[in-house]
Design a protein around this motif. Structure first.
Motif, PDB file in Angstrom:
ATOM      1  N   MET A  84      17.205  22.833  84.718  1.00 35.00           N
ATOM      2  CA  MET A  84      16.708  22.855  86.097  1.00 35.00           C
ATOM      3  C   MET A  84      17.546  23.808  86.950  1.00 35.00           C
ATOM      4  N   ALA A  85      16.892  24.687  87.690  1.00 35.02           N
ATOM      5  CA  ALA A  85      17.637  25.668  88.493  1.00 35.02           C
ATOM      6  C   ALA A  85      17.205  25.587  89.959  1.00 35.02           C
ATOM      7  N   ASN A  86      18.114  26.008  90.836  1.00 33.51           N
ATOM      8  CA  ASN A  86      17.799  26.160  92.252  1.00 33.51           C
ATOM      9  C   ASN A  86      17.839  27.641  92.578  1.00 33.51           C
ATOM     10  N   LEU A  87      16.677  28.191  92.948  1.00 40.22           N
ATOM     11  CA  LEU A  87      16.580  29.639  93.151  1.00 40.22           C
ATOM     12  C   LEU A  87      16.631  30.005  94.628  1.00 40.22           C
ATOM     13  N   LEU A  88      17.296  31.116  94.915  1.00 40.63           N
ATOM     14  CA  LEU A  88      17.113  31.808  96.189  1.00 40.63           C
ATOM     15  C   LEU A  88      16.421  33.122  95.852  1.00 40.63           C
ATOM     16  N   ILE A  89      15.207  33.298  96.386  1.00 42.09           N
ATOM     17  CA  ILE A  89      14.438  34.516  96.122  1.00 42.09           C
ATOM     18  C   ILE A  89      14.392  35.320  97.413  1.00 42.09           C
ATOM     19  N   THR A  90      15.015  36.507  97.426  1.00 48.69           N
ATOM     20  CA  THR A  90      14.984  37.333  98.642  1.00 48.69           C
ATOM     21  C   THR A  90      13.772  38.270  98.594  1.00 48.69           C
ATOM     22  N   GLY A  91      13.242  38.598  99.769  1.00 45.47           N
ATOM     23  CA  GLY A  91      12.046  39.454  99.813  1.00 45.47           C
ATOM     24  C   GLY A  91      10.831  38.729  99.268  1.00 45.47           C
ATOM     25  N   LEU A 138       7.083  28.928  90.310  1.00 48.37           N
ATOM     26  CA  LEU A 138       6.743  27.518  90.586  1.00 48.37           C
ATOM     27  C   LEU A 138       5.806  26.976  89.504  1.00 48.37           C
ATOM     28  N   ALA A 139       4.891  27.832  89.026  1.00 51.02           N
ATOM     29  CA  ALA A 139       3.954  27.377  88.000  1.00 51.02           C
ATOM     30  C   ALA A 139       4.626  27.245  86.633  1.00 51.02           C
ATOM     31  N   ARG A 140       5.508  28.178  86.301  1.00 52.18           N
ATOM     32  CA  ARG A 140       6.098  28.192  84.949  1.00 52.18           C
ATOM     33  C   ARG A 140       7.347  27.341  84.804  1.00 52.18           C
ATOM     34  N   HIS A 141       7.978  27.000  85.920  1.00 58.49           N
ATOM     35  CA  HIS A 141       9.249  26.262  85.838  1.00 58.49           C
ATOM     36  C   HIS A 141       9.144  25.025  86.726  1.00 58.49           C
ATOM     37  N   PRO A 142       8.401  24.014  86.254  1.00 57.39           N
ATOM     38  CA  PRO A 142       8.041  22.896  87.126  1.00 57.39           C
ATOM     39  C   PRO A 142       9.203  22.007  87.561  1.00 57.39           C
ATOM     40  N   ALA A 143      10.402  22.212  87.001  1.00 56.75           N
ATOM     41  CA  ALA A 143      11.532  21.385  87.457  1.00 56.75           C
ATOM     42  C   ALA A 143      12.368  22.108  88.514  1.00 56.75           C
ATOM     43  N   ASP A 144      12.133  23.405  88.723  1.00 52.64           N
ATOM     44  CA  ASP A 144      13.022  24.193  89.580  1.00 52.64           C
ATOM     45  C   ASP A 144      12.641  24.114  91.054  1.00 52.64           C
ATOM     46  N   ARG A 145      13.641  24.332  91.899  1.00 57.93           N
ATOM     47  CA  ARG A 145      13.425  24.372  93.353  1.00 57.93           C
ATOM     48  C   ARG A 145      13.626  25.815  93.830  1.00 57.93           C
ATOM     49  N   VAL A 146      12.801  26.208  94.811  1.00 60.47           N
ATOM     50  CA  VAL A 146      12.819  27.602  95.276  1.00 60.47           C
ATOM     51  C   VAL A 146      13.043  27.663  96.784  1.00 60.47           C
ATOM     52  N   VAL A 147      14.093  28.390  97.198  1.00 60.07           N
ATOM     53  CA  VAL A 147      14.243  28.765  98.602  1.00 60.07           C
ATOM     54  C   VAL A 147      13.808  30.227  98.692  1.00 60.07           C
ATOM     55  N   GLN A 193      25.664  30.213 103.682  1.00 62.05           N
ATOM     56  CA  GLN A 193      25.211  28.846 103.982  1.00 62.05           C
ATOM     57  C   GLN A 193      24.080  28.434 103.037  1.00 62.05           C
ATOM     58  N   LEU A 194      23.134  29.360 102.813  1.00 62.28           N
ATOM     59  CA  LEU A 194      22.015  29.028 101.920  1.00 62.28           C
ATOM     60  C   LEU A 194      22.504  28.794 100.489  1.00 62.28           C
ATOM     61  N   LEU A 195      23.375  29.684 100.018  1.00 62.84           N
ATOM     62  CA  LEU A 195      23.863  29.551  98.639  1.00 62.84           C
ATOM     63  C   LEU A 195      24.567  28.209  98.441  1.00 62.84           C
ATOM     64  N   ALA A 196      25.376  27.830  99.420  1.00 62.83           N
ATOM     65  CA  ALA A 196      26.162  26.591  99.269  1.00 62.83           C
ATOM     66  C   ALA A 196      25.304  25.352  99.531  1.00 62.83           C
ATOM     67  N   ASP A 197      24.599  25.329 100.672  1.00 68.31           N
ATOM     68  CA  ASP A 197      23.874  24.112 101.059  1.00 68.31           C
ATOM     69  C   ASP A 197      22.694  23.820 100.142  1.00 68.31           C
ATOM     70  N   ALA A 198      22.023  24.864  99.672  1.00 74.13           N
ATOM     71  CA  ALA A 198      20.865  24.626  98.800  1.00 74.13           C
ATOM     72  C   ALA A 198      21.283  24.600  97.332  1.00 74.13           C
ATOM     73  N   ASP A 199      22.604  24.651  97.101  1.00 76.10           N
ATOM     74  CA  ASP A 199      23.114  24.492  95.733  1.00 76.10           C
ATOM     75  C   ASP A 199      22.498  25.535  94.786  1.00 76.10           C
ATOM     76  N   ILE A 200      22.453  26.775  95.267  1.00 80.60           N
ATOM     77  CA  ILE A 200      21.746  27.841  94.526  1.00 80.60           C
ATOM     78  C   ILE A 200      22.567  28.280  93.306  1.00 80.60           C
ATOM     79  N   ASP A 201      21.923  28.281  92.142  1.00 85.18           N
ATOM     80  CA  ASP A 201      22.599  28.812  90.954  1.00 85.18           C
ATOM     81  C   ASP A 201      21.910  30.071  90.413  1.00 85.18           C
ATOM     82  N   LEU A 202      20.748  30.436  90.990  1.00 85.93           N
ATOM     83  CA  LEU A 202      20.042  31.629  90.529  1.00 85.93           C
ATOM     84  C   LEU A 202      19.501  32.400  91.738  1.00 85.93           C
ATOM     85  N   LEU A 203      20.062  33.582  91.963  1.00 84.05           N
ATOM     86  CA  LEU A 203      19.622  34.403  93.093  1.00 84.05           C
ATOM     87  C   LEU A 203      18.798  35.561  92.513  1.00 84.05           C
TER      88      LEU A 203
END
Ligand code: NAD
Ligand code: TDX
Length: 368
Positions: free
Chosen positions: A1-8, A22-31, A69-79
């Motif tokens: 399971m990953a937490n993504l920050l997607i820029t652009g 979102l369709a292919r990785h149903p456990a992941d969260r996206v900012v 702030q986004l990287l830390a608060d949203a616990d992002i491990d994949l940018l």
């Protein structure tokens, strides 16, 4: 399971990538972060807004505090970094924004990732900064040159490609100097849904529908290697999931076309559709095909783009061998899907082209 920050994420490829992920990785969260410049469109994310694994943030990658702030608060491990000024013609008329966003903005993101991930060690899982780049950093090929490999020396020719090359080098340097886990992909020309109608394929198609001229730069024989946008998303997924950290991967369609041949192909396909579907003539009365004419009549050769690169072509052997990467869409099916999308999303492109979408953004985001 990953937490993504997607820029652009509200741009062309970023939005396609959000829907894909979102369709292919149903456990992941996206900012999804986007500054909503002229090229960003919040409506591109419509299908994701109701998803509880998804959140949109209106912000600028040059805002270092917000990035940390986004990287830390949203616990992002994949940018996954798409945000950029992306249009070569605009870079010729106004290079500054390209340096600000593509070079300085990428550096601000790298600094934030280094601080939050490496110095403060806020995330206790493996992390990755994936940088999305372009084949244009390699410069221009002659007709008999072999395609670009990852070993091809950088030789950017436009302010756009120079700014992307600079950002690629910064990403590389943060890996080698600070040990930041990074990957980079260099992709060829994309086409498909949500592409802003300043780029060749949507510009030509919408001009055909509206009966406007089709401006072909120079002799029209410049060559690009075209890839359906979802195949780019698959390639990025492969690099993120299986790519070696610190490496770069070329992604391409093995699909070289001269500009004039693409424009003539779209003319033919559109004319055939008008022939099959009488409702198109009612919807688009200014199109030549609505009066029994041919879209090709609109082709006009215009002054060439300064420094116009002659040919791009990608050798994707590394991605194929290491990641099992293979584009799924043929150009024939991809271009038909793209025509379908623009013909069924008239409200989207009309709002973009008549300015009403931008007025809405300015009203909606006036208070920040
Ligand atoms: P696009 O212009 O459609 O989208 C760019 C997005 O970035 C927009 O939504 C814009 O609002 C956003 N943005 C711009 N400046 C920003 C900032 N300072 N902060 C936050 N967001 C900002 O571009 P695209 O075609 O989707 O390209 C995406 C990425 O892929 C770019 O990095 C581009 O260099 C690369 N790329 C594009 C292609 C292609 O054919 N389009 C091919 C290879 C690589
Ligand atoms: O009106 C036009 N007439 C024309 O002949 C336009 C807009 C383009 N062209 C030509 C120029 C190029 O040879 O068509 C080709 C494609 O042009 P663009 O769509 O502007 O793309 P390109 O300059 O190749 O760059 C694109 O691919 C690589 C993206 O915009 C970049 O972001 C990406 O990195």
């Amino acid at each position: 399971m990953a937490n993504l920050l997607i820029t652009g994420a509200a741009g062309f490829i970023g939005a396609n990538f959000v829907h894909y992920w979102l369709a292919r990785h149903p456990a992941d969260r996206v900012v999804a972060l986007d500054a909503l410049t002229y090229a960003g469109n919040i409506n591109n994310l419509d299908g994701a807004m109701a998803n509880e694994r998804f959140r949109f943030v209106h912000g600028d990658i040059r805002d270092g505090e917000l990035m940390e702030q986004l990287l830390a608060d949203a616990d992002i491990d994949l940018l996954v970094h798409f945000a950029a000024e992306s249009h070569v013609d605009r870079s010729i008329h106004g290079p500054e924004a390209f340096i600000d966003t593509n070079v300085v903005g990428t550096h601000v993101l790298l600094q934030a990732a280094r601080k939050v991930w490496l110095e403060e060690k806020r995330i206790d899982r493996p992390v990755l900064f994936h940088h999305v780049s372009t084949d244009e950093v390699y410069g221009s090929l002659a007709s008999d040159d072999p395609p670009f490999t990852e070993q091809t020396p950088y030789a950017p020719n436009s302010p756009y490609s120079a700014s992307k090359a600079a950002s690629d080098h910064l990403v590389r340097a943060y890996h080698h100097t600070y040990g930041l886990p990074v990957t980079t992909s260099n992709c060829s020309n994309n086409y498909g849904p949500y592409q802003f109608p300043e780029k060749l394929i949507p510009l030509m198609l919408l001009n055909m529908l509206e009966g406007r001229s089709l401006p072909i730069y120079g002799d029209g024989r410049n060559i690009r290697d075209w890839l359906y946008v979802e195949d780019h998303c698959v390639g990025i997924d492969g690099v993120i999931t299986h790519g070696r950290r610190g490496e770069t991967y070329n992604i391409g369609g093995n699909n070289e076309w001269a500009n004039i041949d693409i424009v003539q192909l779209i003319c033919r396909l559109l004319d055939q559709r008008f022939g099959r579907d009488p409702s198109l003539a009612e919807r688009f009365p200014a199109a030549p095909a609505a009066g029994g004419g041919r879209s090709e009549e609109l082709i006009t050769y215009v002054t060439d783009r300064p420094g116009h690169d002659r040919r791009y072509a990608i050798d994707a052997t590394r991605a194929r061998n290491e990641l099992g990467y293979q584009p799924a869409e043929s150009f024939e099916t991809g271009i038909e899907k793209t025509l379908d999308w623009y013909l069924t999303h008239e409200a989207w492109w009309r709002a973009v082209m008549d300015g009403s979408y931008r007025e809405w953004v300015e009203r909606h985001y006036a208070q920040g």
